[in-house]
Design a protein around this motif. Structure first.
Motif, PDB file in Angstrom:
ATOM      1  N   MET A   1      -0.494   2.893 -49.523  1.00  0.00           N
ATOM      2  CA  MET A   1       0.395   1.946 -50.198  1.00  0.00           C
ATOM      3  C   MET A   1       0.217   0.565 -49.586  1.00  0.00           C
ATOM      4  N   ARG A   2       0.751  -0.442 -50.265  1.00  0.00           N
ATOM      5  CA  ARG A   2       0.681  -1.806 -49.750  1.00  0.00           C
ATOM      6  C   ARG A   2       1.935  -2.068 -48.917  1.00  0.00           C
TER       7      ARG A   2
ATOM      8  N   HIS B   1      -3.346   2.407 -45.083  1.00  0.00           N
ATOM      9  CA  HIS B   1      -2.510   1.551 -45.916  1.00  0.00           C
ATOM     10  C   HIS B   1      -3.110   0.148 -46.003  1.00  0.00           C
TER      11      HIS B   1
ATOM     12  N   VAL C   1       6.327   8.294 -43.687  1.00  0.00           N
ATOM     13  CA  VAL C   1       5.270   7.283 -43.734  1.00  0.00           C
ATOM     14  C   VAL C   1       5.018   6.708 -42.339  1.00  0.00           C
TER      15      VAL C   1
END
Length: 330
Positions: free
Chosen positions: A1-2, A24, A160
């Motif tokens: 993900m960003r 990421h 995460v």
């Protein structure tokens, strides 16, 4: 993900590097000489997490949406940094990685469409220059929000972060923030004297002052109805006992903290800010205790004087000797 990291000091650089190594897409905000340095050389960690290197995107401010943002500025800079990036951030989940008590509420006020979380980290990291950080203590971080139980969104973001570096969830996050505030009483005296945390604790008079500031913090929290969260072996029950213990017995708390730090000198974040010529976050540490004491209709004279002495060093550029510090408290 960003993922965006707002602020690339010691902790911001650490999180950015370790998250980037998980694959990421990282973007880090920074200013001044740090920006071209990180663009050219990336971020390099040494110490507790081994030798690590990453090359995140570096910008002055965010221009594209992201999936998650970490606010890693000092407490005194958080409001301005969030406001500057609010057009992009509002609506994005935000994790505030910060000392003190006000970080999450500040983010919630400025980003009304965002889910806001707090992260308490025990990592000790030394900023050696733009994109260069030495981790002196690798330790877990604790994610949560509010005073209630952990929810599903907190667990999602914990997974995460935990893939990059050890991260746990915490019920009663507000109580855990207060417990970390007690731990953060390690910061003022090194900033006042220029000594490492270990050296301060090793000097009997300074250790007594540190213990008094910690006890005062616990007493102020209790007066405000705080139930302290469990963190670093500290619990509500233990801290409540510490608040009424004789001063000689209470000194075992900073001594036990020193033992966990090991032999690598720990300057503390406040002294590091002074060394870089930056404003310190003392008003959000010891100063937060003073404000909370006022809300409870009581005084916090030890923390008030420590706050004053840090500001004195900020203005004069001269550290005080242990004897000078002791004389101010007698």
């Amino acid at each position: 993900m960003r993922i965006a990291v707002i602020g690339a000091g010691a902790l911001g650089s650490t999180f950015a590097c370790l998250l980037a190594l998980q694959g990421h897409d990282l973007v880090v905000t920074m200013r001044g000489a740090a920006l071209p340095a990180v663009l050219a050389e990336g971020i390099r960690l040494t110490g507790g997490y081994g030798d690590r290197f990453a090359r995140p995107q570096a910008v002055e401010r965010l221009v594209e949406p992201c999936d998650l943002a970490l606010i890693c500025t000092k407490a005194q800079d958080a409001a301005a940094a969030i406001a500057e990036n609010s057009a992009v951030l509002d609506g994005t989940p935000v994790i505030v990685v910060q000392n003190g008590l006000d970080g999450v509420t500040t983010a919630e006020r400025l980003l009304p469409q965002s889910e806001c979380f707090g992260l308490i980290t025990i990592i000790a990291a030394h900023y050696e220059g733009p994109g260069r950080v030495r981790v002196t203590t690798a330790a877990p971080s604790y994610l949560g929000r509010g005073a209630g139980p952990v929810d599903a969104a907190t667990r999602r973001w914990q997974a995460v972060l935990d893939a990059a570096l050890p991260t746990l969830t915490r019920d009663n996050f507000v109580g855990a923030q207060w417990t970390k505030l007690v731990v953060n009483m390690l910061n003022a005296l090194p900033a006042i004297t220029g000594l490492s945390v270990q050296e301060v604790i090793g000097r009997a008079n300074l250790r007594r002052l540190m213990t008094r500031s910690m006890r005062e913090t616990v007493r102020v929290g209790l007066a405000n109805g705080v139930r302290f969260g469990t963190l670093q072996g500290l619990s509500h029950r233990r801290l409540r006992a510490f608040a009424v213990a004789p001063l000689w017995a209470g000194q075992m708390l900073p001594l036990s903290m020193r033992a966990r730090m090991g032999k690598v000198p720990n300057q503390g974040s406040t002294l590091q800010s002074l060394a870089r010529g930056q404003r310190t976050e003392i008003d959000f540490l010891n100063g937060a205790v003073v404000r909370a004491a006022g809300e409870a209709g009581m005084a916090a004279p030890v923390n008030a004087l420590l706050t004053e002495l840090v500001h004195e060093v900020e203005q004069s550029g001269r550290f005080l000797t242990p004897a000078e510090v002791w004389a101010r408290f007698r």
